[in-house]
Every structure is written in C-alpha cells, then in structure tokens.
Design an enzyme around this catalytic site. Sequence first.
Site, PDB file in Angstrom:
ATOM      1  N   SER A 160       0.830  -1.213   0.000  1.00 24.58           N
ATOM      2  CA  SER A 160       0.000   0.000   0.000  1.00 24.58           C
ATOM      3  C   SER A 160       0.860   1.257   0.000  1.00 24.58           C
ATOM      4  CB  SER A 160      -0.919   0.005   1.222  1.00 24.58           C
ATOM      5  OG  SER A 160      -1.814  -1.086   1.193  1.00 24.58           O
ATOM      6  N   HIS A 193      -2.509   3.111   7.199  1.00 27.22           N
ATOM      7  CA  HIS A 193      -1.757   1.862   7.160  1.00 27.22           C
ATOM      8  C   HIS A 193      -0.532   1.975   6.266  1.00 27.22           C
ATOM      9  CE1 HIS A 193      -4.768   1.755   3.949  1.00 27.22           C
ATOM     10  NE2 HIS A 193      -3.967   0.943   3.269  1.00 27.22           N
ATOM     11  N   GLY A 198      -5.588   5.789  10.890  1.00 23.78           N
ATOM     12  CA  GLY A 198      -5.539   4.335  10.825  1.00 23.78           C
ATOM     13  C   GLY A 198      -6.923   3.738  10.717  1.00 23.78           C
ATOM     14  N   LEU A 251      -9.946   3.894   8.743  1.00 31.70           N
ATOM     15  CA  LEU A 251     -10.193   4.460   7.422  1.00 31.70           C
ATOM     16  C   LEU A 251     -11.458   5.311   7.417  1.00 31.70           C
ATOM     17  CD1 LEU A 251      -9.200   1.489   5.106  1.00 31.70           C
ATOM     18  CD2 LEU A 251      -7.899   3.553   5.643  1.00 31.70           C
ATOM     19  N   LYS A 304      -0.777  -1.305  -6.908  1.00 36.20           N
ATOM     20  CA  LYS A 304      -0.407  -1.739  -5.565  1.00 36.20           C
ATOM     21  C   LYS A 304       0.824  -2.637  -5.668  1.00 36.20           C
ATOM     22  CE  LYS A 304      -2.734  -3.125  -1.310  1.00 36.20           C
ATOM     23  NZ  LYS A 304      -4.063  -3.363  -0.729  1.00 36.20           N
ATOM     24  N   GLU A 336     -22.376  13.881  11.847  1.00 34.68           N
ATOM     25  CA  GLU A 336     -21.690  13.843  13.141  1.00 34.68           C
ATOM     26  C   GLU A 336     -20.239  13.396  13.040  1.00 34.68           C
ATOM     27  OE1 GLU A 336     -25.993  13.963  13.957  1.00 34.68           O
ATOM     28  OE2 GLU A 336     -24.782  12.610  12.710  1.00 34.68           O
ATOM     29  N   ASP A 391     -40.465  12.412  23.006  1.00 38.88           N
ATOM     30  CA  ASP A 391     -39.760  12.099  21.756  1.00 38.88           C
ATOM     31  C   ASP A 391     -39.493  10.610  21.597  1.00 38.88           C
ATOM     32  OD1 ASP A 391     -39.702  14.567  20.627  1.00 38.88           O
ATOM     33  OD2 ASP A 391     -37.648  15.046  21.209  1.00 38.88           O
ATOM     34  N   GLN A 445     -34.420   9.243  20.361  1.00 37.42           N
ATOM     35  CA  GLN A 445     -33.739  10.498  20.676  1.00 37.42           C
ATOM     36  C   GLN A 445     -33.070  10.483  22.053  1.00 37.42           C
ATOM     37  OE1 GLN A 445     -34.164  12.961  17.972  1.00 37.42           O
ATOM     38  NE2 GLN A 445     -34.762  10.915  17.273  1.00 37.42           N
ATOM     39  N   ARG A 503     -32.670  18.201  29.120  1.00 40.55           N
ATOM     40  CA  ARG A 503     -33.567  18.991  28.292  1.00 40.55           C
ATOM     41  C   ARG A 503     -34.500  19.869  29.126  1.00 40.55           C
ATOM     42  NH1 ARG A 503     -38.113  16.440  24.169  1.00 40.55           N
ATOM     43  NH2 ARG A 503     -38.676  18.382  23.125  1.00 40.55           N
TER      44      ARG A 503
END
Length: 617
Positions: A37, A74, A120, A122, A243, A361, A418, A422, A468
């Site tokens: 790689s 890697h 590391g 991915l 490769k 996120e 909710d 949630q 909340r």
Amino acid sequence: MTDQNLNDDLNIAELGQQLRVDAVRCAAAAGSGHPTSSMSAADLMATLLARHLRYDFDQPDDPNNDHLVFSKGHASPLLYAMYKAAGAITDEELLTFRTLGSRLEGHPTPRLPWVDVATGSLGLGLPVAVGLALTGKLLDRLPYRVWALCGDSELAEGSMWEAFEAAGYERLGNLVAIVDVNRLGQRGPTRHGWDTGAYARRIGAFGWHTVEINGHDVAAIDRAYAEAAAADRPTAVLALTTKGAGVAAVADQEGRHGKPLTDPDDAIEELGGIRRMRVHVTPPAKRAQPHSFGEPGTVKLPSYAVGSEVATRNAFGEALAAVGAARPDVVGLDGEVADSTRMDQFATAHPERFFELYIAEQQLVAAAIGMQARGWIPYVATFAAFFTRAYDFVRMAAIGGADLRLVGSHAGVSIGQDGPSQMGLEDLAAFRAVHGSVVLYPCDANQTAALVAAMTDYPGIGYLRTTRGETPVIYGPDDEFSIAGSRILRSSPADQVTVVAAGITVHEALAAADDLAHDGIAVRVIDLYSVKPVDAQTLRDAARETGRIVTVEDHWPEGGLGDAVLDVFGHGDQAPAVLKLAVHGMPTSATPAEQLHAAGIDRQAIVDAVRLMLSPR
C-alpha cells in the site's frame, strides 16, 4: 545521505524508488506492515515532498507549515520513509518500525512531532483534513495547504462523503485530496477498481475540482498539484496506481495486503537497491502569526437564583458564550441542533468562531479534531444519542491525544415524549470507556456553568451531559465544582443508606430523602456529578459509614453511574451492599415524569429501594 538535485523528473522518480525500498525494508525488519500500500503511492509522495510541500521539519510547530494527513494510515512505512528522506529521522530509527518503544507505530500518531492526528481508522483522515483546512481559512487565516493521502478502499466510508460535501460547500481551495486508486483492497478489488472517472463524477458532484492522472508519472503528478494550488475550491487528484508497484512478485496481486514481502532482498534489488537521497523540503514562504480574535480576559459566568428552574442545556449555552468572551481561542461546532443544545447562544455571541457542520456527526467531530491540532479549543454539541455516529472518531481522538469538549443534550428518558430514538442512554458508558476521558453530568444551572468553564483547559476528551427540561437550581452561583469532585447534599451520623445520583436523578434523590426522613430513615445523598473520574474517597467514606449504597441513573444499567461506583470497590476494598436503579426496559413516548416512574428511577423508586435494603433478609 547525499544531497540531490530534485528539479528534474528523473531524480524524483528515483526518490519514489527510495521510498519504496525503505517501505519494504522497515516492514521486513518489523515482520509486519503494509509495504504494498506504500509502494503504490510512493511517486505521489515523492513529488509532493520534493516540489510542493511547504514544511520546516526543524520547526514542526510553525503555524505556516502545510499539513499532510495520511488518511490511509496503514501506509505508514511510506510516511516514515518520507521523514527519513527529509532528514527528520535516521535510517536506524526507520528500522525500529513497529517495535516496542519506537515512535514509528503501525499507524501514525502525534508521538511524532510532524503528525497532527492519529489515523488508521479508514475514513477519518480526510474529514480531519477538512477541519484543518477550515482552520487555515477561517481561524488561523494563514495560506498553508492541507494535503490528505487517501486510499480508494476508504471511499466506501460514509464519512468520506460527509467530508467531500463539507469541503465543497465551504469552497476550501486550500485542501487537496490525493486518492491512491490502486484497485485492490484488503480482500480483493475495490468497488470501482481503476475507474477514476467513477470517482471523479461522484466527487465532482460535491463541488470539487478533479484531476485524473497516472499516479506513476512524475510530470503528470507535478502538473496536477500545481493545478490544485491554483484552484479556488478543493481538489481531488485521482491517481491510477499499481499496488506493490515496482516489484513483479507483488504488483497488482491479490492476497498481498498487510504483509511484508516474502523476499525483501530480491525486491530491493529489483527496485534498484538502497538509496540515500536527502530532500531539502521547501519551508513556508512567510512566517506570519495566526489570526487572533482578541486578548484573553476573565470569565464572567452567568448566575442563577437558588430556587429558580433552569434547564442545564440553557446554562451550557449561556456559559459557553461567556467562556468564549474571555477566551478568544474557544470555538463552537454544531450538528444542526444548536437551537436544542443551546449552542446557538455561542453562535450569536461569536459568529466568526461558530461552525455549522449540519447532520454529519462524523465530520462534526473530525473538524474539531483538526481544529484542536492547531491549538484551538473546540466545544462540540449535539444530542447525546447522535454522538454514537462518531464514536470511532472519538476513540481515535483519544489515541492521538486530542483535546475535545463534547456536550450531549437530550439525554435519558427524562426528555419525555420524543421516545427512545432520541434518548441518549448509552453515552455515560461510551464516554467512560474512552481512554483518559472526563465524564460530567451536572444537575443544575450554576453547576453546569462552572463545569463548562472547568473543561476549557482540561486535557483529553471531556464529555458533559445536559438535561432537556428545567430543573431546580440548588447550588449558589459562588459554589465551586472541580473535575473529579462530588457534593454531599444530605448527611448525618444516623445515615443508614447512601443514595448516589447525578443530573436529573439528584432531584429525585433529594425528594426521596425528604420522604424517608418523615419516617425517621436518614439517608446520605451524594451528587456524583463527576462520573469519571469519580470522587472515590467520598464513596469509600459513605460505604464505611452507611454500609449500603443505592445508585440511581437515567441511563441503561450497563457502564454508567452505577458501574462507576462499583469500580471504586473493585480493587480489594471492602465492598458495601449496592443496589443499582437504572433504565431496564425500552422506553416509549410519555411525559418526563411518567418516563422516570416507568423506568423505576423516580423518588418513589428510590424510597422503595432504600426500604428494601433496610428490610430483614
């Protein structure tokens, strides 16, 4: 080493061969690693090192340096071979790869001063590079460039596409993704193989400039990098490579991933033998200072009247805005829920230091990792439940020694109607499991404000859980709260049971203590707002003096407050009798009070638990 003139393509091709040889050598010495790689991307990195990277290896903290992120971590043998070529490490250190005590770990970490973040896993590196590029453009306001070496296999990760979207939207012309399209993954061909056009169409749709090249043609690589430097938007260099390039026994061969070469001496001979070329990497052209948003001052936290009712999420937002006024290095990041987490208070007060990453996120947390690598102090807020999307990135941040402040709102069944999708009910366990982390769960507004400020300079991963709904203010604005502390709210020599609570359940525990006192049963109530690290001495004292502990938490029974208390007595201490109250059944939609009652964590459940512990066995 001999200094080389790397102005011509032939010498850069020779440098590429040196990088291949050194990747083979260090993997052979270790008996493990990913030389094939590394070999595919050697010409890409040789050209970058010799002609386009602007970096002073003697001053890795120079804010003007470019940033190189190995998203395909890697391929670390290639990175370390580059460091040797630049004179940053010796050949002797190169051959310590993957050995005990070596800085040259299997995947790069900031133990090396030239590595910004641990990679590391991915799909992490490019999103972090987006954070670094945002920092350069909008915070540091310096012209450094961010280069990210990516693998084609990791383009199957959703986080990569979060990064492509974010970078394209922000028009990050200072970001270059170098995609090593070598066709082979760990177990076989990648989804699109050598079809660089398939990648170009997809990445281009996100507003990136794309360049398709032969990744072993130095002249083409050089032109692509120059084209990227002239672009006013992010560039993806899609390089078709082989490769294991240069060694017939492994070139484009399946089953060779993650293995040292079987005959390294023959491979080195085939590659032309060991070379000792030294590259004089061009340092930054300018030595400017990062932009400053003002001078530091004294934090003036908001205060709340005892007896009033304030949601701790509101106190978080107001406190962070106050911290930001005193600390111009504090930044805020949102996942399109700022009006709910109350991060919008910071956004209004400090718009130039507020970043909207939308419902992404992984990119949200990765951007913060990039920003903290440049010395900024990021606070990241979203619903507690949604941090699970980025948990791997939090784990990697800890491996890299990153400093993050994460704030999860809408935690537990107390959010009400909710419903469970949630409700953060795993967060305390998840963040307690992160190496070196701090987990805080305040119960009122003044405590929240104090802990928001306390997190600012605390190293590592800090997590603050907010509530909340409105809760009574029980502490005064001058009360002090420290990480690893607790507060005893009810205590007497006659205490028969200790109730340990945090956040929303503190108020239920106090109400239960009052109910029990009417019947002549004295209980101690501990507000264990620092769930990690815990105030172990206070818990040991309570165990010795009362002999019985009831823990009560708005969280699943696994890994949260109750287990934090039990862990104190897992080192040979005399253990008290412990009864854990937690959320056992899957919640549905109901009012907050109904939720607490149904879960068995309200005042009545605590009264019943105390009576049970005191009943004859």
